[in-house]
Write a protein that holds these residues in place. Structure first.
Motif, PDB file in Angstrom:
ATOM      1  N   ILE A   1       7.834  15.056  -8.741  1.00 55.89           N
ATOM      2  CA  ILE A   1       8.570  13.932  -8.164  1.00 55.89           C
ATOM      3  C   ILE A   1       7.766  13.292  -7.045  1.00 55.89           C
ATOM      4  N   GLN A   2       7.001  14.093  -6.302  1.00 54.57           N
ATOM      5  CA  GLN A   2       6.109  13.525  -5.284  1.00 54.57           C
ATOM      6  C   GLN A   2       5.099  12.593  -5.935  1.00 54.57           C
ATOM      7  N   GLU A   3       4.551  13.003  -7.082  1.00 53.67           N
ATOM      8  CA  GLU A   3       3.610  12.159  -7.804  1.00 53.67           C
ATOM      9  C   GLU A   3       4.284  10.869  -8.273  1.00 53.67           C
ATOM     10  N   LEU A   4       5.526  10.980  -8.727  1.00 51.26           N
ATOM     11  CA  LEU A   4       6.281   9.802  -9.148  1.00 51.26           C
ATOM     12  C   LEU A   4       6.510   8.855  -7.971  1.00 51.26           C
ATOM     13  N   VAL A   5       6.868   9.413  -6.821  1.00 55.41           N
ATOM     14  CA  VAL A   5       7.085   8.604  -5.617  1.00 55.41           C
ATOM     15  C   VAL A   5       5.796   7.891  -5.220  1.00 55.41           C
ATOM     16  N   ASN A   6       4.683   8.620  -5.224  1.00 49.14           N
ATOM     17  CA  ASN A   6       3.397   8.020  -4.856  1.00 49.14           C
ATOM     18  C   ASN A   6       3.061   6.855  -5.788  1.00 49.14           C
ATOM     19  N   MET A   7       3.295   7.054  -7.074  1.00 49.67           N
ATOM     20  CA  MET A   7       3.007   6.000  -8.044  1.00 49.67           C
ATOM     21  C   MET A   7       3.880   4.781  -7.804  1.00 49.67           C
ATOM     22  N   LEU A   8       5.180   4.996  -7.575  1.00 52.76           N
ATOM     23  CA  LEU A   8       6.097   3.878  -7.361  1.00 52.76           C
ATOM     24  C   LEU A   8       5.722   3.087  -6.109  1.00 52.76           C
ATOM     25  N   GLU A   9       5.349   3.792  -5.063  1.00 53.69           N
ATOM     26  CA  GLU A   9       4.946   3.106  -3.834  1.00 53.69           C
ATOM     27  C   GLU A   9       3.670   2.294  -4.053  1.00 53.69           C
ATOM     28  N   ASP A  10       2.736   2.860  -4.794  1.00 52.91           N
ATOM     29  CA  ASP A  10       1.485   2.166  -5.070  1.00 52.91           C
ATOM     30  C   ASP A  10       1.737   0.927  -5.933  1.00 52.91           C
ATOM     31  N   GLU A  11       2.557   1.071  -6.966  1.00 56.28           N
ATOM     32  CA  GLU A  11       2.852  -0.064  -7.843  1.00 56.28           C
ATOM     33  C   GLU A  11       3.614  -1.153  -7.083  1.00 56.28           C
ATOM     34  N   HIS A  12       4.486  -0.764  -6.155  1.00 55.41           N
ATOM     35  CA  HIS A  12       5.199  -1.747  -5.345  1.00 55.41           C
ATOM     36  C   HIS A  12       4.217  -2.564  -4.505  1.00 55.41           C
ATOM     37  N   GLU A  13       3.233  -1.896  -3.892  1.00 52.05           N
ATOM     38  CA  GLU A  13       2.251  -2.609  -3.082  1.00 52.05           C
ATOM     39  C   GLU A  13       1.452  -3.594  -3.921  1.00 52.05           C
ATOM     40  N   HIS A  14       1.043  -3.175  -5.125  1.00 49.18           N
ATOM     41  CA  HIS A  14       0.308  -4.072  -6.024  1.00 49.18           C
ATOM     42  C   HIS A  14       1.178  -5.264  -6.415  1.00 49.18           C
ATOM     43  N   TRP A  15       2.441  -4.999  -6.691  1.00 46.76           N
ATOM     44  CA  TRP A  15       3.367  -6.062  -7.100  1.00 46.76           C
ATOM     45  C   TRP A  15       3.562  -7.082  -5.981  1.00 46.76           C
ATOM     46  N   VAL A  16       3.771  -6.601  -4.767  1.00 43.07           N
ATOM     47  CA  VAL A  16       3.959  -7.503  -3.628  1.00 43.07           C
ATOM     48  C   VAL A  16       2.707  -8.333  -3.402  1.00 43.07           C
ATOM     49  N   TYR A  17       1.543  -7.676  -3.426  1.00 48.62           N
ATOM     50  CA  TYR A  17       0.291  -8.402  -3.207  1.00 48.62           C
ATOM     51  C   TYR A  17       0.080  -9.446  -4.301  1.00 48.62           C
TER      52      TYR A  17
END
Length: 228
Positions: A147-163
């Protein structure tokens, strides 16, 4: 069609017969019907749909390895629900959904959830990641790392999406796809169920796919080269 043939070759080497080949399933999708009555037709249709999605998405990333992802995320969902994670953010609904986004054709259920396609609107990546992180310390150690890996991925994808949304005129991605493709060569299954323990993800375009599927998607799927 080369990708579909390659995918089918993997199944043949494992003595796996879905009753509908991946090239046949791809042809069904491109001609607008998914009406095969084969017992494992849903598996073939999901494998074929992934071939259409892949060339239109970002480079895929590896999320984790699970012997039975549906069982794992069903258990995690139950635990998270008891810990107060909102129903609309629970992971099972994104990773093992019962349907695809609006605009996709209907696909029969994939037996054993292999292969299968899940999706999450990218606008939900941060709320979901925040909700999972809030309960992370209360999860059993046996599931916490995944789940930590899932959280890290979601946070990373959110940053890419916002940018991408704010800075790039050409950026149209707003959906995160999850895929558990058929078992790779070298791993065998005793029956007609193909299973790949690797769960991967990639960002792609709008979930309103009717025009995309009939133009870009079909043209890409017919190319001799692509993401296989």
């Amino acid at each position: 069609m080369a990708c579909a043939t390659s995918s089918q070759d993997v199944l043949v080497r494992q003595d796996i017969d879905w009753g509908l080949s991946v090239p046949e399933a791809l042809d069904h999708l491109l001609t607008g019907h998914t009406d095969s009555d084969a017992e494992y037709a849903g598996n073939a249709y999901h494998a074929a749909m992934q071939i259409i999605i892949d060339p239109n998405a970002s480079d895929p990333g590896h999320l984790g390895t699970y012997s039975k992802p549906a069982t794992f995320f069903s258990h995690v969902e139950e635990v998270m629900q008891n810990l107060g994670v909102p129903a609309e953010l629970l992971p099972y609904e994104f990773i093992c959904p019962t349907s695809l986004p609006a605009g996709f054709p209907y696909l029969p259920h994939s037996v054993d959830v292999y292969p299968a396609i899940g999706y999450m609107p990218l606008e939900k990546a941060k709320p979901a990641g925040d909700a999972y992180r809030a309960v992370l310390d209360q999860l059993d150690p046996s599931t916490r790392y995944d789940i930590q890996e899932l959280v890290n991925m979601l946070e990373d994808e959110h940053e890419h999406w916002v940018y991408g949304t704010e800075k790039l005129d050409w950026y149209t991605q707003n959906t995160l796809f999850f895929a558990s493709p058929e078992r790779p060569a070298g791993m065998r299954s005793p029956g007609p169920r193909a299973a790949d323990p690797g769960l991967r993800y990639a960002a792609s375009r709008s979930p309103e796919y009717e025009r995309w599927f009939m133009s870009t998607g079909t043209d890409t799927a017919k190319q001799p080269h692509g993401v296989c």
